[in-house]
Design a protein around this motif. Structure first.
Motif, PDB file in Angstrom:
ATOM      1  N   LYS A 296       0.826  -1.209   0.000  1.00 34.79           N
ATOM      2  CA  LYS A 296       0.000   0.000   0.000  1.00 34.79           C
ATOM      3  C   LYS A 296       0.860   1.259   0.000  1.00 34.79           C
ATOM      4  CE  LYS A 296      -4.048  -2.056   2.204  1.00 34.79           C
ATOM      5  NZ  LYS A 296      -5.022  -1.994   3.318  1.00 34.79           N
ATOM      6  N   LEU A 297       1.972   1.218   0.723  1.00 30.42           N
ATOM      7  CA  LEU A 297       2.878   2.365   0.734  1.00 30.42           C
ATOM      8  C   LEU A 297       3.476   2.581  -0.657  1.00 30.42           C
ATOM      9  CD1 LEU A 297       4.349   4.568   2.360  1.00 30.42           C
ATOM     10  CD2 LEU A 297       6.119   2.879   2.885  1.00 30.42           C
ATOM     11  N   GLU A 298       3.867   1.478  -1.303  1.00 29.58           N
ATOM     12  CA  GLU A 298       4.430   1.581  -2.649  1.00 29.58           C
ATOM     13  C   GLU A 298       3.387   2.117  -3.630  1.00 29.58           C
ATOM     14  OE1 GLU A 298       6.729  -1.251  -5.931  1.00 29.58           O
ATOM     15  OE2 GLU A 298       5.941  -2.107  -4.066  1.00 29.58           O
ATOM     16  N   GLU A 299       2.146   1.643  -3.466  1.00 32.21           N
ATOM     17  CA  GLU A 299       1.067   2.118  -4.341  1.00 32.21           C
ATOM     18  C   GLU A 299       0.839   3.622  -4.153  1.00 32.21           C
ATOM     19  OE1 GLU A 299      -3.724   1.350  -5.111  1.00 32.21           O
ATOM     20  OE2 GLU A 299      -2.635   0.221  -3.577  1.00 32.21           O
ATOM     21  N   GLU A 300       0.837   4.065  -2.915  1.00 27.07           N
ATOM     22  CA  GLU A 300       0.609   5.483  -2.648  1.00 27.07           C
ATOM     23  C   GLU A 300       1.764   6.329  -3.182  1.00 27.07           C
ATOM     24  OE1 GLU A 300       0.261   8.115   1.358  1.00 27.07           O
ATOM     25  OE2 GLU A 300      -1.152   6.448   1.171  1.00 27.07           O
ATOM     26  N   GLU A 301       2.984   5.850  -3.004  1.00 27.72           N
ATOM     27  CA  GLU A 301       4.136   6.591  -3.521  1.00 27.72           C
ATOM     28  C   GLU A 301       4.129   6.649  -5.042  1.00 27.72           C
ATOM     29  OE1 GLU A 301       7.462   4.611  -1.822  1.00 27.72           O
ATOM     30  OE2 GLU A 301       7.370   5.720   0.078  1.00 27.72           O
ATOM     31  N   ASN A 302       3.741   5.521  -5.694  1.00 24.50           N
ATOM     32  CA  ASN A 302       3.659   5.507  -7.158  1.00 24.50           C
ATOM     33  C   ASN A 302       2.573   6.452  -7.652  1.00 24.50           C
ATOM     34  OD1 ASN A 302       5.711   3.644  -7.360  1.00 24.50           O
ATOM     35  ND2 ASN A 302       4.345   1.873  -7.403  1.00 24.50           N
ATOM     36  N   ALA A 303       1.431   6.460  -6.935  1.00 22.88           N
ATOM     37  CA  ALA A 303       0.348   7.370  -7.319  1.00 22.88           C
ATOM     38  C   ALA A 303       0.794   8.825  -7.211  1.00 22.88           C
ATOM     39  CB  ALA A 303      -0.885   7.110  -6.440  1.00 22.88           C
ATOM     40  N   LEU A 304       1.504   9.133  -6.144  1.00 24.99           N
ATOM     41  CA  LEU A 304       2.000  10.497  -5.969  1.00 24.99           C
ATOM     42  C   LEU A 304       3.023  10.838  -7.051  1.00 24.99           C
ATOM     43  CD1 LEU A 304       2.184  13.091  -4.291  1.00 24.99           C
ATOM     44  CD2 LEU A 304       3.926  11.956  -2.890  1.00 24.99           C
ATOM     45  N   GLN A 305       3.893   9.888  -7.355  1.00 24.57           N
ATOM     46  CA  GLN A 305       4.901  10.128  -8.380  1.00 24.57           C
ATOM     47  C   GLN A 305       4.250  10.354  -9.749  1.00 24.57           C
ATOM     48  OE1 GLN A 305       7.790   7.008  -8.591  1.00 24.57           O
ATOM     49  NE2 GLN A 305       9.072   8.046 -10.105  1.00 24.57           N
ATOM     50  N   THR A 306       3.195   9.552 -10.043  1.00 24.99           N
ATOM     51  CA  THR A 306       2.468   9.724 -11.307  1.00 24.99           C
ATOM     52  C   THR A 306       1.794  11.089 -11.370  1.00 24.99           C
ATOM     53  OG1 THR A 306       2.076   7.333 -11.390  1.00 24.99           O
ATOM     54  CG2 THR A 306       0.670   8.746 -12.767  1.00 24.99           C
ATOM     55  N   TRP A 307       1.168  11.495 -10.283  1.00 26.94           N
ATOM     56  CA  TRP A 307       0.494  12.790 -10.238  1.00 26.94           C
ATOM     57  C   TRP A 307       1.473  13.940 -10.440  1.00 26.94           C
ATOM     58  CZ3 TRP A 307       0.804  17.039  -6.966  1.00 26.94           C
ATOM     59  CH2 TRP A 307      -0.228  17.986  -7.088  1.00 26.94           C
ATOM     60  N   VAL A 308       2.630  13.834  -9.770  1.00 27.96           N
ATOM     61  CA  VAL A 308       3.653  14.866  -9.927  1.00 27.96           C
ATOM     62  C   VAL A 308       4.135  14.924 -11.367  1.00 27.96           C
ATOM     63  CG1 VAL A 308       5.999  15.524  -9.261  1.00 27.96           C
ATOM     64  CG2 VAL A 308       4.385  14.781  -7.519  1.00 27.96           C
ATOM     65  N   GLN A 310       2.480  14.075 -14.032  1.00 32.42           N
ATOM     66  CA  GLN A 310       1.413  14.691 -14.822  1.00 32.42           C
ATOM     67  C   GLN A 310       1.403  16.207 -14.669  1.00 32.42           C
ATOM     68  OE1 GLN A 310      -2.102  12.697 -13.415  1.00 32.42           O
ATOM     69  NE2 GLN A 310      -1.848  10.943 -14.813  1.00 32.42           N
ATOM     70  N   GLN A 311       1.572  16.681 -13.437  1.00 29.18           N
ATOM     71  CA  GLN A 311       1.573  18.117 -13.202  1.00 29.18           C
ATOM     72  C   GLN A 311       2.737  18.800 -13.922  1.00 29.18           C
ATOM     73  OE1 GLN A 311      -0.820  19.898 -11.475  1.00 29.18           O
ATOM     74  NE2 GLN A 311      -1.903  17.925 -11.553  1.00 29.18           N
ATOM     75  N   ILE A 312       3.890  18.165 -13.904  1.00 27.50           N
ATOM     76  CA  ILE A 312       5.055  18.734 -14.596  1.00 27.50           C
ATOM     77  C   ILE A 312       4.807  18.786 -16.100  1.00 27.50           C
ATOM     78  CG2 ILE A 312       7.493  18.345 -15.138  1.00 27.50           C
ATOM     79  CD1 ILE A 312       7.807  17.136 -12.343  1.00 27.50           C
ATOM     80  N   GLN A 313       4.257  17.681 -16.642  1.00 24.79           N
ATOM     81  CA  GLN A 313       3.971  17.630 -18.071  1.00 24.79           C
ATOM     82  C   GLN A 313       2.943  18.679 -18.475  1.00 24.79           C
ATOM     83  OE1 GLN A 313       2.586  13.826 -19.361  1.00 24.79           O
ATOM     84  NE2 GLN A 313       2.821  14.270 -21.542  1.00 24.79           N
ATOM     85  N   GLN A 314       1.896  18.846 -17.663  1.00 24.70           N
ATOM     86  CA  GLN A 314       0.881  19.849 -17.952  1.00 24.70           C
ATOM     87  C   GLN A 314       1.460  21.263 -17.937  1.00 24.70           C
ATOM     88  OE1 GLN A 314      -2.375  19.252 -15.251  1.00 24.70           O
ATOM     89  NE2 GLN A 314      -2.990  17.276 -16.150  1.00 24.70           N
ATOM     90  N   ARG A 315       2.302  21.560 -16.961  1.00 24.25           N
ATOM     91  CA  ARG A 315       2.912  22.884 -16.891  1.00 24.25           C
ATOM     92  C   ARG A 315       3.793  23.145 -18.110  1.00 24.25           C
ATOM     93  NH1 ARG A 315       3.155  21.849 -11.223  1.00 24.25           N
ATOM     94  NH2 ARG A 315       5.251  20.973 -11.427  1.00 24.25           N
TER      95      ARG A 315
END
Length: 367
Positions: A296-308, A310-315
């Motif tokens: 679950k910790l790995e999943e949460e970290e991967n989700a956060l990494q994916t979101w970050v 995406q945010q960088i790509q969008q900017r």
């Protein structure tokens, strides 16, 4: 409540761990308990070590508490930063610096406790060292006074010897004139004749000299004995001044050196015990399989990494799009005749103002 506290000590994310099974929570509670009790042992060990330095219980406890909290924070950080991966070699490489740090912490914790556990044996070694130091100190101080004392003692013996020799001479003269009077020696005539008077006179003169010699030498002997007594007092005073330094030879470094003179095996057992305690949370995480908490910790970290990401790509896309729009807008404006006429008018006015200002300035200079 206690379980929650130990989970906090383990450095685990309580929000994620609450959604895991009781067995997973118990595992991290056990890891946290090890971290907590290691910090307690560090507090006790450092307090004792600092007490031997400061001889003040309050100061030792205060600094010991700070040290215990520091060890607690380090252990909690070490355990919480080890992440379970699918590659044991990668996990081992990740944990190696933390294991080295844990070994250093274990050594620091174990040494003061060894000093306390073997305190009686250390005191015996220190006592032997103090006795040797006391004797060596007395001998060293004595070397400063012994030559003078020996010289004075020899002088006293010489003065006494002079008196003994003189007494022997006087006794011999006494025997000479007595035997002369008895007629058993000398002239062999009985009675007190001229020879007897001469020998008696010589004896009486030497007897007077002996009396004067005794008085003179007695004064010299008394002065020499007083000098010896003064030197002995000064010698003892030096010993008394330096003895407190020797008696205080029981600080932390002295005790550590005394501990090193004891058999090595018991000390190693204690060292290995604390090494096992300190490294056990890290080893447990390395050897344990990947649990629900790790997934679950790995999943949460991967989700956060994916979101970050995406945010960088969008900017980046927004910046690129905005630059393209600006280029098109300014390109369109550059082709407008109205804007050109307006800027031409303003430029003409600016050049006229510059010409007028130049003319006015030079006119003032020329008068």
């Amino acid at each position: 409540m206690l379980k929650r506290f130990f989970i906090f000590c383990s450095g685990a994310d309580t929000k994620i761990l609450d959604s895991c099974s009781p067995g997973e929570q118990t595992k991290y509670a056990g890891i946290g308990a090890t971290v907590f009790f290691t910090a307690v042992m560090a507090f006790i060990a450092s307090s004792y070590a600092l007490y031997t330095v400061f001889d003040n219980a309050l100061t030792a406890v205060l600094f010991g508490l700070i040290w215990g909290l520091l060890i607690f924070n380090l252990d909690r950080f070490i355990v919480s930063t080890i992440k379970k991966k699918n590659n044991f070699r990668s996990e081992l490489v990740q944990a190696t610096p933390r294991i080295i740090l844990a070994v250093i912490i274990a050594i620091v914790i174990a040494k003061p406790l060894e000093l306390k556990i073997f305190e009686k044996e250390i005191n015996r070694v220190l006592l032997e060292q103090k006795n040797d130091m006391t004797l060596a100190n007395q001998e060293q101080i004595a070397t400063q006074f012994t030559p003078k004392i020996n010289a004075l003692t020899a002088e006293i013996a010489s003065l006494k010897e002079q008196v003994v020799v003189k007494e022997a001479e006087v006794n011999a003269l006494y025997s000479t004139y007595i035997t002369e009077a008895e007629g058993t020696a000398g002239t062999g005539k009985l009675g007190k004749g001229p020879v007897y008077a001469e020998k008696r006179q010589k004896h009486d003169a030497e007897l007077l000299t002996l009396k004067e010699l005794k008085e003179t030498n007695a004064g010299k002997i008394e002065a020499a004995e007083e000098a010896i007594a003064s030197l002995n007092q000064e010698n003892q005073a030096r010993i008394n001044e330096s003895q407190p330094v020797i008696d205080g030879f029981d600080g932390l470094m002295a005790r550590v050196n005394a501990l090193n003179k004891l058999p090595l095996l018991p000390s190693l057992f204690i060292m290995f015990l604390f090494l096992a305690i300190e490294t056990s949370p890290i080893i447990a995480k390395l050897l344990s399989s990947k649990g629900a908490y790790d997934l679950k910790l790995e999943e949460e970290e991967n989700a956060l990494q994916t979101w970050v990401s995406q945010q960088i790509q969008q900017r980046e896309l927004i910046l690129k799009t905005d630059a393209e729009v600006n280029n098109r807008v300014y390109a369109d404006i550059a082709e407008e005749q109205e804007l050109y006429d307006y800027k031409r008018k303003k430029a003409r006015e600016l050049m006229q103002l510059q010409a007028d200002a130049f003319y006015t300035k030079h006119k003032q200079v020329l008068g």
